[in-house]
Design a protein around this motif. Structure first.
Motif, PDB file in Angstrom:
ATOM      1  N   THR A  30       0.804  -1.185   0.003  1.00  0.00           N
ATOM      2  CA  THR A  30       0.054  -0.072  -0.146  1.00  0.00           C
ATOM      3  C   THR A  30       0.930   1.215   0.061  1.00  0.00           C
ATOM      4  O   THR A  30       0.619   2.110  -0.853  1.00  0.00           O
ATOM      5  CB  THR A  30      -1.017  -0.018   1.193  1.00  0.00           C
ATOM      6  OG1 THR A  30      -1.508  -1.325   1.451  1.00  0.00           O
ATOM      7  CG2 THR A  30      -2.036   1.006   1.140  1.00  0.00           C
ATOM      8  N   ASP A  45      -4.783  -2.284  -7.184  1.00  0.00           N
ATOM      9  CA  ASP A  45      -4.088  -3.268  -6.026  1.00  0.00           C
ATOM     10  C   ASP A  45      -4.860  -4.440  -5.817  1.00  0.00           C
ATOM     11  O   ASP A  45      -5.847  -4.786  -6.179  1.00  0.00           O
ATOM     12  CB  ASP A  45      -4.406  -1.935  -4.639  1.00  0.00           C
ATOM     13  CG  ASP A  45      -3.788  -2.418  -3.436  1.00  0.00           C
ATOM     14  OD1 ASP A  45      -2.729  -3.322  -3.768  1.00  0.00           O
ATOM     15  OD2 ASP A  45      -4.325  -2.161  -2.476  1.00  0.00           O
ATOM     16  N   GLU A  46      -3.845  -5.325  -5.275  1.00  0.00           N
ATOM     17  CA  GLU A  46      -4.264  -6.658  -5.135  1.00  0.00           C
ATOM     18  C   GLU A  46      -5.027  -7.297  -6.280  1.00  0.00           C
ATOM     19  O   GLU A  46      -6.100  -7.773  -6.292  1.00  0.00           O
ATOM     20  CB  GLU A  46      -5.183  -6.746  -3.873  1.00  0.00           C
ATOM     21  CG  GLU A  46      -4.847  -6.036  -2.424  1.00  0.00           C
ATOM     22  CD  GLU A  46      -3.775  -6.769  -1.813  1.00  0.00           C
ATOM     23  OE1 GLU A  46      -3.516  -7.850  -2.311  1.00  0.00           O
ATOM     24  OE2 GLU A  46      -3.282  -6.528  -0.856  1.00  0.00           O
TER      25      GLU A  46
END
Ligand code: ADP
Ligand code: MG
Length: 522
Positions: free
Chosen positions: A52, A150-151
């Motif tokens: 992050t 993200d992810e």
């Protein structure tokens, strides 16, 4: 390396110091400079390694707070991860005055629209809700300079691929694109090729792939027999603390319901649960008020749980690195654990792929029969009766029933009364409530000799088969097991030996409902 060497602006650095970060993690050290240069970056590193901040810090660095427009968009797989990222970004951008909003489904869209109207420099959202907001023209993306996925692997697992592509097509082409993921399955690599400009790849090797402390087993079982097979194994194994992984949220809900129906203390967690419920479940699990946690990969990410003895992969994970994450939930802190992966016949190719990554073979495990499960449950019940009779707290309740007990004793023989108690306490697996688990599409067929290790596929497994056949369960007698456990293991061993004497098996010979593989067959 220090954060100060990373060329971040002073206000961002101040927030990093306040957060108590002293050194950048490897993925941060490698990707932050590239992102600050304006390059497209693909960053791959295990869960919990600080991805992050790896995309967050350079993104925040770039935000111009004098312009009241959305300058960065983060797409995240679940509401929970969106909120988590939003909080982390807010924390690091607060000093600079960066406004970060999160948007996700299952919560009032009007409120989110209002929040967006009040101003946002960065928006973090789940794919469905982002698309909704775009359609309602409540989300203006024409000033977005940084797009972050993200992810990404989780978004793929959750079936968001098309949604993501639809969102990407709404973001100006001149943007910088950052993609972060714990694993890099093919379709994610394709996104990198399709939507990114000469991305720099950064991959931080996973520290330890699989720990030697985890005994890894697989059970080959038809999709429709999986649930019964799993609960029978649980009856026999009596796992102290276990996690069951399911592929989807629906799976998690259904498995949880089914396990409860069969008398297990189980609860599920997935991205759709509200934070309060999730925390309650985790607390119960940690405090021994629950024996089984059912979870999706995403929900189990970053969870710090110790003492897990068994990991059940109800569904085999699509990408091998998720497998590593999953089984890494057990075998911690020097304690032994075991993992059992259920594989439907046409998913067997995935097993080789996983083994090629872990460099370790899973042992084939013969499913327990209903009879074995019943015997195991009986032992548990007998043990419990013995324990309860020795427990003064329980005995102190006896007084209340004195008169009734005398009456019963006059009417029935001790044997009849004992039979009645046992009938009440031990549920015969043959009479268990049926549990329907909705069919999930099995993973697409993947032959094992598919270039993921060439020779390592079929051939080896064939040669290995003899060793394998002898390795069902009996060798796993461990000191820390409770009495009944040892006994049940011993029984199992007897049973196995008897079985192993059988000289040759034909390819798909069926005996008592289980299939035993022949040499080389997968
Ligand atoms: P990932 O996305 O890779 O799973 P996260 O970004 O969620 O990992 O980070 C995991 C935890 O580590 C968070 O609590 C985060 O605040 C913390 N963290 C991240 N980077 C650092 C660092 N450099 N030093 C200390 N803690 C960090
Ligand atoms: Mg993350």
């Amino acid at each position: 390396m220090k954060f100060t060497e990373l060329n971040l602006s002073d206000d961002i650095l101040a927030a990093v110091v306040t957060a108590g970060f002293t050194e950048p993690s490897p993925i941060q050290e490698m990707t932050i400079p590239l992102a600050l240069e304006g390059k497209d970056v693909i960053g791959q590193a295990q869960t919990g390694t600080g991805k992050t901040a790896a995309f967050g810090l350079p993104t925040l660095n770039k935000i111009d707070t004098s312009r009241n427009v959305i300058q960065a968009l983060v797409i995240a797989p679940t509401r929970e991860l969106a909120v988590q990222s939003q909080e982390e970004l807010f924390r690091f951008g607060r000093e600079k005055g960066v406004k970060v909003r999160s948007v996700y489904g299952g919560s009032s869209i009007e409120k989110q629209i209002k929040a967006l109207r009040s101003g946002a420099h960065i928006v973090v959202g789940t794919p469905g809700r982002l698309l909704d907001l775009i359609k309602r023209k409540a989300l203006k993306l024409d000033h977005v300079e940084t797009l972050i996925l993200d992810e990404a692997d989780e978004m793929l697992n959750m079936g968001f691929l098309e949604d993501i592509e639809a969102i990407i097509s709404r973001v100006p082409e001149s943007r910088q694109t950052l993609l972060f993921s714990a694993t890099m399955p093919e379709p994610i690599k394709q996104i990198g090729i399709k939507f990114m400009k000469e991305p720099e790849h950064v991959k931080i090797a996973a520290k330890e792939l699989t720990t030697d402390l985890v005994d890894q087993y697989y059970v080959r079982v038809k999709e429709q027999d999986k649930f019964d097979t799993m609960t029978r194994l649980m009856d026999v194994d009596q796992p102290e603390l276990s996690i069951v992984f399911g592929r989807t949220k629906r799976r998690v809900d259904e498995l949880t319901r089914g396990l409860k129906l069969r008398g297990f203390r189980a609860e599920g967690i997935h991205g759709d649960l509200d934070q309060g419920k999730r925390l309650r479940v985790l607390r119960d699990f940690k405090n021994d008020n629950l024996d089984i946690l059912v979870a999706t990969d995403v929900a189990a990410r970053g969870l710090d749980i110790s003492g897990v003895t068994h990991v059940y992969n109800y569904d085999i994970p699509q990408d091998p690195e998720s497998y590593v994450h999953r089984i890494g939930r057990t075998g911690r802190a020097g304690k032994h654990g075991q993992s059992i992966t259920f594989v439907s016949p046409n998913e067997m190719g995935y097993l080789s792929i996983i083994e090629n990554l872990t460099k370790k073979r899973m042992k084939g495990l013969k499913p327990a029969t209903a009879e074995e499960a019943f015997q195991a449950k009986k032992k548990v019940a007998l043990k419990k009766i013995e324990r309860d009779f020795a427990d003064d707290n329980i005995r102190s309740n006896f007084d209340k029933f004195k008169g009734d007990a005398v009456k019963l004793a006059a009417e029935f023989s001790p044997e009849e009364l004992a039979l009645y108690i046992l009938t009440l306490t031990v549920q015969d697996p043959a009479t268990l409530p049926d549990v329907e688990i909705a069919r999930e599409k099995p993973l697409p067929f993947k032959p094992s000799g598919n270039g993921f290790g060439g020779k390592g596929g079929r051939g080896n497994r064939g040669r290995d088969n003899d060793r394998r056949r002898g390795s069902y369960r009996g060798d796993r007698n461990r000191d820390d097991r409770r009495d009944f456990k040892r006994k049940s293991n011993k029984n199992r061993k007897d049973f196995e030996n008897k079985d192993n004497k059988r000289p040759h098996r034909t390819s798909s010979e069926k005996k008592n409902g289980f299939v035993i593989r022949n040499k080389g067959e997968r």
